[in-house]
Design an enzyme around this catalytic site. Structure first.
Site, mmCIF file in Angstrom:
data_model
loop_
_atom_site.group_PDB
_atom_site.id
_atom_site.type_symbol
_atom_site.label_atom_id
_atom_site.label_comp_id
_atom_site.label_asym_id
_atom_site.label_seq_id
_atom_site.Cartn_x
_atom_site.Cartn_y
_atom_site.Cartn_z
ATOM 1 N N ASN A 102 0.844 -1.198 0.000
ATOM 2 C CA ASN A 102 0.000 0.000 0.000
ATOM 3 C C ASN A 102 0.877 1.244 0.000
ATOM 4 O OD1 ASN A 102 0.434 0.924 2.859
ATOM 5 N ND2 ASN A 102 -0.347 -1.146 3.240
ATOM 6 N N LYS B 183 8.900 -18.018 -9.330
ATOM 7 C CA LYS B 183 8.240 -16.923 -10.050
ATOM 8 C C LYS B 183 7.046 -17.444 -10.859
ATOM 9 C CE LYS B 183 9.054 -13.447 -13.543
ATOM 10 N NZ LYS B 183 9.887 -13.057 -14.677
#
Ligand code: CTP
Length: 399
Positions: free
Chosen positions: A209, A289
């Site tokens: 955030n 990944k």
């Protein structure tokens, strides 16, 4: 005010070094124990002998000299001091102290000390106004150092402008003012959370955030300045931790923040949860990944613990618990419900959609909602100014 205070006077090599002699003399007359540390350059302007005679204490400059009075000289002197005053402070020492270069006694000691550090910059106006110097000053301030603004006038080099070392009487008065700040939280433990927690998706990506940590770090700095034992638990932040903390714990995820907070919660007197905590985390974290495909990608999220709500349940009557609410709509209504649900003493609410408020930047606009139903609306202020108000309110609840 300065009686028995242990002050290190750091003298660096500028023409104003001669004024440091009077500063040393005034500090001593006011009752302080003054130990002078000089750079090699300062010795070209004033002698060690002068300071030794004035302070009645040994003067230090050589990192490698055999000094009998201290065990490891720069460390023990750094620990001995209540306050370090660097006057005059050249552009060079400001830059070195900011980036952490330790290549002589004074700069090494500045890195080792946990004392309050005060710089009184003095140099040519252009050097003072240069973005490099201004940047170092701003950055030192953000790390908790105090700056005595230079005076303006005709400088030794003939230039006119800011850069003159203020009169010794004014420098000593500035130091007295620092000691006069009330140590209202001495003996109290303050636990602060700040920054944003992140939740990994794979070894490369995470959910985050916009929190910069600025408001929480400013609160921690304010509590430390009031003499509290401060524990700062921080997620991702864009700023450096302030000086004077008892403990700094860096975490990534919400669950890590919960662990760190619970470890220090029990004996904390005031707990301020300014962190922006991730309410959800990816249900699975890929070991490798994640590779793209031609299809859409759906992330399944699961709930994180609500740390503040848990603390609200554990809270003892002698503990003050403060939460934050960042909203973009229905500010008062949402904040009020969080105040009650999480059993807080008060909540700091801010509408992050307003210009000048929210995560980034040095200012904020807040409302403080208390359990007694009162709502205090504060105008736009710097995050440090607001921190002083938040700590005042928390202290008042403590009594
Ligand atoms: N908080 C917490 N643990 C969480 C989430 C938030 O401790 N998992 C704390 C924050 O540090 C802040 C306050 O709770 O002090 C914010 O309240 P919250 O209701 O969680 O705010 P939001 O996450 O924005 O929630 P909502 O979606 O309900 O607005």
């Amino acid at each position: 005010m300065l009686k028995d205070k242990k002050i290190i006077l750091g003298v660096t090599g500028g023409i104003a070094a001669y004024k440091a002699v009077e500063i040393a003399s005034r500090l001593k007359k006011a009752g302080a124990v003054v130990r002078v540390v000089m750079t090699e350059e300062a010795k070209k302007f004033v002698t060690e002998l002068t300071f030794r005679e004035i302070t009645g204490q040994p003067v230090t400059s050589d990192m490698w000299a055999e000094i009998q009075h201290y065990s490891v000289a720069h460390i023990s002197l750094a620990e001995w001091a209540d306050l370090v005053l660097v006057a005059p402070a050249t552009a060079n020492i400001l830059a070195k102290a900011d980036v952490g270069i330790a290549d002589d006694f004074l700069s090494t000691m500045l890195l080792a000390t946990k004392a309050i550090v005060v710089y009184s910059p003095a140099m040519n106006t252009n050097m003072f106004n240069h973005p490099a110097t201004q940047g170092h000053i701003a950055s030192l301030k953000a790390k908790g150092a105090r700056i005595i603004e230079p005076a303006s006038g005709v400088l030794a080099c003939g230039a006119v402008g800011a850069g003159r070392l203020p009169e010794p009487v004014d420098v000593v008065e500035a130091v007295e003012k620092i000691f006069a700040v009330k140590q209202s939280l001495a003996g109290k433990k303050v636990l602060v959370t700040a920054g944003g927690t992140i939740e990994p998706l794979d070894p490369i990506r995470f959910i985050a955030n916009h929190s910069s940590g600025r408001q929480g770090y400013a609160i921690a700095a304010e509590a430390a300045a009031r003499g509290a034992e401060v524990v700062l638990v921080s997620g991702q932040a864009a700023v450096e931790p302030p000086v004077g903390l008892a403990k700094f714990v860096k975490v990534d995820t919400t669950r890590q923040m919960r662990e760190a907070v619970l470890a220090d919660f029990d004996d904390a007197d005031i707990i301020i949860k300014a962190a922006a905590v991730a309410d959800y985390r990816p249900k699975t974290v890929a070991a490798n990944k994640i590779k793209k495909t031609d299809d859409d990608f759906v992330i399944e999220l699961e709930r994180n613990p609500d740390i503040l709500k848990e603390l609200g349940g554990l809270k003892k009557s002698n503990q003050v618990l403060v939460g934050f609410a960042a909203e973009t709509q229905n500010l008062l209504q949402y904040a009020q419900s969080k105040l009650e649900k999480k059993n807080l003493d008060f909540i700091v609410a801010n509408d992050v959609s307003k210009p000048g408020a929210g995560f980034q930047g040095d200012t904020n606009i807040i409302k403080i909602l208390s359990r007694d139903g009162s709502v205090e609306e504060l105008p736009l202020m710097t995050k440090r100014e607001l921190s002083a108000i938040i700590m005042d309110r928390a202290e008042a609840k403590l009594k």
